[in-house]
Scaffold this motif. Sequence first.
Motif, PDB file in Angstrom:
ATOM      1  N   VAL A 187      52.673 -14.978   6.326  1.00  0.00           N
ATOM      2  CA  VAL A 187      52.906 -13.466   6.618  1.00  0.00           C
ATOM      3  C   VAL A 187      52.335 -12.759   5.148  1.00  0.00           C
ATOM      4  CG1 VAL A 187      54.299 -11.992   7.183  1.00  0.00           C
ATOM      5  CG2 VAL A 187      54.102 -13.669   8.484  1.00  0.00           C
ATOM      6  N   TYR A 188      52.171 -11.866   4.743  1.00  0.00           N
ATOM      7  CA  TYR A 188      52.471 -11.569   3.571  1.00  0.00           C
ATOM      8  C   TYR A 188      52.271  -9.633   4.162  1.00  0.00           C
ATOM      9  CZ  TYR A 188      50.365  -9.322  -1.279  1.00  0.00           C
ATOM     10  OH  TYR A 188      49.995  -8.341  -2.060  1.00  0.00           O
ATOM     11  N   ILE A 189      53.814  -9.482   3.580  1.00  0.00           N
ATOM     12  CA  ILE A 189      54.213  -8.247   3.534  1.00  0.00           C
ATOM     13  C   ILE A 189      54.241  -7.346   2.473  1.00  0.00           C
ATOM     14  CG2 ILE A 189      55.693  -6.274   4.275  1.00  0.00           C
ATOM     15  CD1 ILE A 189      56.688  -8.980   6.224  1.00  0.00           C
ATOM     16  N   PRO A 190      53.583  -6.362   1.981  1.00  0.00           N
ATOM     17  CA  PRO A 190      53.357  -5.291   1.249  1.00  0.00           C
ATOM     18  C   PRO A 190      54.131  -4.554   0.787  1.00  0.00           C
ATOM     19  CG  PRO A 190      50.790  -5.390   2.285  1.00  0.00           C
ATOM     20  CD  PRO A 190      52.284  -5.671   3.490  1.00  0.00           C
ATOM     21  N   SER A 191      54.675  -4.501  -0.258  1.00  0.00           N
ATOM     22  CA  SER A 191      56.327  -3.639  -0.604  1.00  0.00           C
ATOM     23  C   SER A 191      55.617  -1.888  -0.194  1.00  0.00           C
ATOM     24  CB  SER A 191      56.087  -4.126  -2.609  1.00  0.00           C
ATOM     25  OG  SER A 191      54.955  -3.398  -3.697  1.00  0.00           O
ATOM     26  N   ASN A 192      54.387  -1.438  -0.465  1.00  0.00           N
ATOM     27  CA  ASN A 192      54.042   0.239   0.048  1.00  0.00           C
ATOM     28  C   ASN A 192      54.403   0.432   1.456  1.00  0.00           C
ATOM     29  OD1 ASN A 192      52.262  -1.584   0.802  1.00  0.00           O
ATOM     30  ND2 ASN A 192      50.570  -0.058   0.010  1.00  0.00           N
ATOM     31  N   ASN A 193      55.036  -0.449   2.056  1.00  0.00           N
ATOM     32  CA  ASN A 193      55.918  -0.069   3.199  1.00  0.00           C
ATOM     33  C   ASN A 193      56.763   0.708   3.241  1.00  0.00           C
ATOM     34  OD1 ASN A 193      54.133  -1.606   5.732  1.00  0.00           O
ATOM     35  ND2 ASN A 193      54.611  -3.406   4.867  1.00  0.00           N
ATOM     36  N   ASP A 194      56.868   1.363   4.223  1.00  0.00           N
ATOM     37  CA  ASP A 194      58.427   2.287   3.726  1.00  0.00           C
ATOM     38  C   ASP A 194      59.473   1.581   4.824  1.00  0.00           C
ATOM     39  OD1 ASP A 194      60.511   3.895   3.599  1.00  0.00           O
ATOM     40  OD2 ASP A 194      59.600   5.572   4.947  1.00  0.00           O
ATOM     41  N   PHE A 195      60.331   1.417   4.203  1.00  0.00           N
ATOM     42  CA  PHE A 195      61.024   0.013   4.582  1.00  0.00           C
ATOM     43  C   PHE A 195      62.864   1.053   4.790  1.00  0.00           C
ATOM     44  CE2 PHE A 195      58.693  -3.487   4.012  1.00  0.00           C
ATOM     45  CZ  PHE A 195      58.168  -3.901   5.402  1.00  0.00           C
ATOM     46  N   SER A 196      62.820   2.296   4.326  1.00  0.00           N
ATOM     47  CA  SER A 196      64.017   3.029   3.940  1.00  0.00           C
ATOM     48  C   SER A 196      64.443   3.672   5.339  1.00  0.00           C
ATOM     49  CB  SER A 196      63.920   4.389   3.313  1.00  0.00           C
ATOM     50  OG  SER A 196      62.626   5.088   3.740  1.00  0.00           O
ATOM     51  N   GLY A 197      63.811   3.446   6.772  1.00  0.00           N
ATOM     52  CA  GLY A 197      64.390   3.630   7.934  1.00  0.00           C
ATOM     53  C   GLY A 197      63.952   2.831   9.276  1.00  0.00           C
ATOM     54  N   ASN A 198      63.253   2.738  10.537  1.00  0.00           N
ATOM     55  CA  ASN A 198      63.890   1.932  11.000  1.00  0.00           C
ATOM     56  C   ASN A 198      63.013   0.575  10.998  1.00  0.00           C
ATOM     57  OD1 ASN A 198      65.406   3.233  12.944  1.00  0.00           O
ATOM     58  ND2 ASN A 198      64.351   4.922  13.240  1.00  0.00           N
ATOM     59  N   LEU A 199      61.774   0.840  10.159  1.00  0.00           N
ATOM     60  CA  LEU A 199      60.364  -0.321   9.547  1.00  0.00           C
ATOM     61  C   LEU A 199      61.256  -1.203   9.347  1.00  0.00           C
ATOM     62  CD1 LEU A 199      58.161  -1.270  10.559  1.00  0.00           C
ATOM     63  CD2 LEU A 199      57.441  -0.782   7.847  1.00  0.00           C
ATOM     64  N   GLN A 200      61.421  -2.352   9.840  1.00  0.00           N
ATOM     65  CA  GLN A 200      61.703  -3.723   9.206  1.00  0.00           C
ATOM     66  C   GLN A 200      60.688  -4.160   8.257  1.00  0.00           C
ATOM     67  OE1 GLN A 200      65.471  -4.763  12.007  1.00  0.00           O
ATOM     68  NE2 GLN A 200      64.981  -3.593  13.698  1.00  0.00           N
ATOM     69  N   PRO A 201      61.045  -5.512   7.613  1.00  0.00           N
ATOM     70  CA  PRO A 201      60.875  -6.438   7.404  1.00  0.00           C
ATOM     71  C   PRO A 201      60.555  -7.842   8.094  1.00  0.00           C
ATOM     72  CG  PRO A 201      62.221  -6.087   5.804  1.00  0.00           C
ATOM     73  CD  PRO A 201      62.379  -5.196   6.954  1.00  0.00           C
ATOM     74  N   LEU A 202      60.712  -7.659   9.379  1.00  0.00           N
ATOM     75  CA  LEU A 202      60.730  -8.799  10.469  1.00  0.00           C
ATOM     76  C   LEU A 202      59.482  -9.120  11.657  1.00  0.00           C
ATOM     77  CD1 LEU A 202      62.784  -9.980  12.290  1.00  0.00           C
ATOM     78  CD2 LEU A 202      63.419  -7.851  13.194  1.00  0.00           C
ATOM     79  N   VAL A 203      59.317  -9.717  11.597  1.00  0.00           N
ATOM     80  CA  VAL A 203      58.369 -11.005  12.877  1.00  0.00           C
ATOM     81  C   VAL A 203      59.219 -11.600  13.886  1.00  0.00           C
ATOM     82  CG1 VAL A 203      56.317 -12.374  12.259  1.00  0.00           C
ATOM     83  CG2 VAL A 203      56.212 -11.116  10.676  1.00  0.00           C
ATOM     84  N   GLU A 204      58.835 -11.212  15.039  1.00  0.00           N
ATOM     85  CA  GLU A 204      58.817 -12.218  15.550  1.00  0.00           C
ATOM     86  C   GLU A 204      57.718 -12.937  16.609  1.00  0.00           C
ATOM     87  OE1 GLU A 204      62.298  -9.634  17.464  1.00  0.00           O
ATOM     88  OE2 GLU A 204      60.615  -8.184  16.479  1.00  0.00           O
ATOM     89  N   VAL A 205      58.332 -14.182  17.197  1.00  0.00           N
ATOM     90  CA  VAL A 205      57.442 -14.748  18.208  1.00  0.00           C
ATOM     91  C   VAL A 205      58.105 -14.505  19.507  1.00  0.00           C
ATOM     92  CG1 VAL A 205      56.792 -16.832  18.768  1.00  0.00           C
ATOM     93  CG2 VAL A 205      56.328 -16.514  16.369  1.00  0.00           C
TER      94      VAL A 205
END
Length: 487
Positions: A187-205
């Motif tokens: 997985v590659y997560i760009p740092s320009n994602n906005d994780f200040s709210g409900n979005l999480q740097p989370l991946v689930e199978v």
Amino acid sequence: MKKVSSIKKSSLRLTAIGIALGFFGAVVSCDEEKYFEQLNTVIASYSDGIQNLDEEGIDCGGGSGVVCPSCTDGIQNQGEEGIDCGGPCEMCVPTPRADELAGGSLPYYYTFEANDPDSGRNLVPLAQASQGVTFNLGASDPAGSDELVGQILRPENGPFGGFEDFKFQPQPAPIDFSSYNKFTLDVYIPSNNDFSGNLQPLVEVVLHDNVDGNFWQRWTILPVTVDPADFDSWVTLRFDGTSPSAVSADAGVPLVDNMTYDNITLRFGGSAHTEAGEFYIKDFKPTTSFIAPGNPRADALAGSGLPVYFTFESGDASSGLNLVPVDTPSQGVVPEYRVSDPAGSTDAVTLINRPENGPFGGFEDFKFQPQAEIIDFSVYHKFYLDVYIPSTNDFSGVLDPVVELILHDNVDGNFWQRWTVLTATVAETDFDSWVRLEFDGTDATSAADGTTLLMNNTTYDNYTLRFGGSGHPEPGQFYIKDFIPFE
């Protein structure tokens, strides 16, 4: 094809008749000529091998009821080199990572190099219209390599109320998780994602069945959170289906024993929220183990000059030097050697299970075999041990997050009257992560007289480790690796 063939034969017969008539000097009338012309005319149909009527191709499309082959029909036809690629379609996308996996024994995998079965084995994504996310497979690597990867775009205010997942097609039969019950995904997560709210740097199978719309009542979810320090780079996530939490939502059946799931889904950014996010992925694979082959940590220490060490990569001498555990029946604890790292690395570690109401009345220790000679502590009287304490342990009672190194002799059953005990406590803030404990014997003395320093001891020939305190019957779990002395 048969109709075209019979018409040609009729034409030959008519020609023969004409020759015969001409031979006999007969005269053919205009009506007869029109009749002969009609006989030679092909009657248009949806099976005549000719594009006519309202057909869009030869005998297909229009009112024929037959769909014309296309570059989007999911079938390798019309001279295509692959499914919907090559020949009359766009050039086929190379899938070198999938090609490399093709000769292996994995039951299924998907590399995300292209949006077709060539990217995997027994895994095919659902069509875009059925997905919760928007995907672009065969995308350029954001890290700049020549590899092709998948781009997952979680939409804002998506169609499934915050459950915008990436879905594979159901398998034709339940998946056997008894062996392949662990999974890896890059997985590659760009740092320009906005994780200040409900979005999480989370991946689930998400592993589930396809029986009805209530599959979520029965699924098993394996979550992994990406550390912000790993943003803007590829990281291999490891999803462990053997962990205690990897059970079905309804009956708590462990994944390894599940006999109903036939589907796999990937979720990005968490659930039950409407925020957008971008994730890049490649190489989803099942595995039987996360553990690297061999004993690499012990091998790295082989030339160190240390008198003893033990890495806990296995339960035998291959893990160390001059240190070998006693047999499990003689241990107070129950060790499980060569288990996966709970923190997700490829290290092999050991799980120490302190039993409830153990056999030694609260002194359930991990014991090494006695040394052949008295141990010289004059130089190496300091030690470290890497420990991982799960927060699932119940420390509300007498179980303590304590690890003790016990140095003692093997003369008789009263060794505890003469030992030296070095104690280290793990802070609650360090639970669920590896911490290096240091045991300093510089000022430690023996229990026999309280004055003899460890470094001056001339009787000890044994090492023992104790977990969770002593004198109580409560159970606990501790992961350990790399018991090593240092100057």
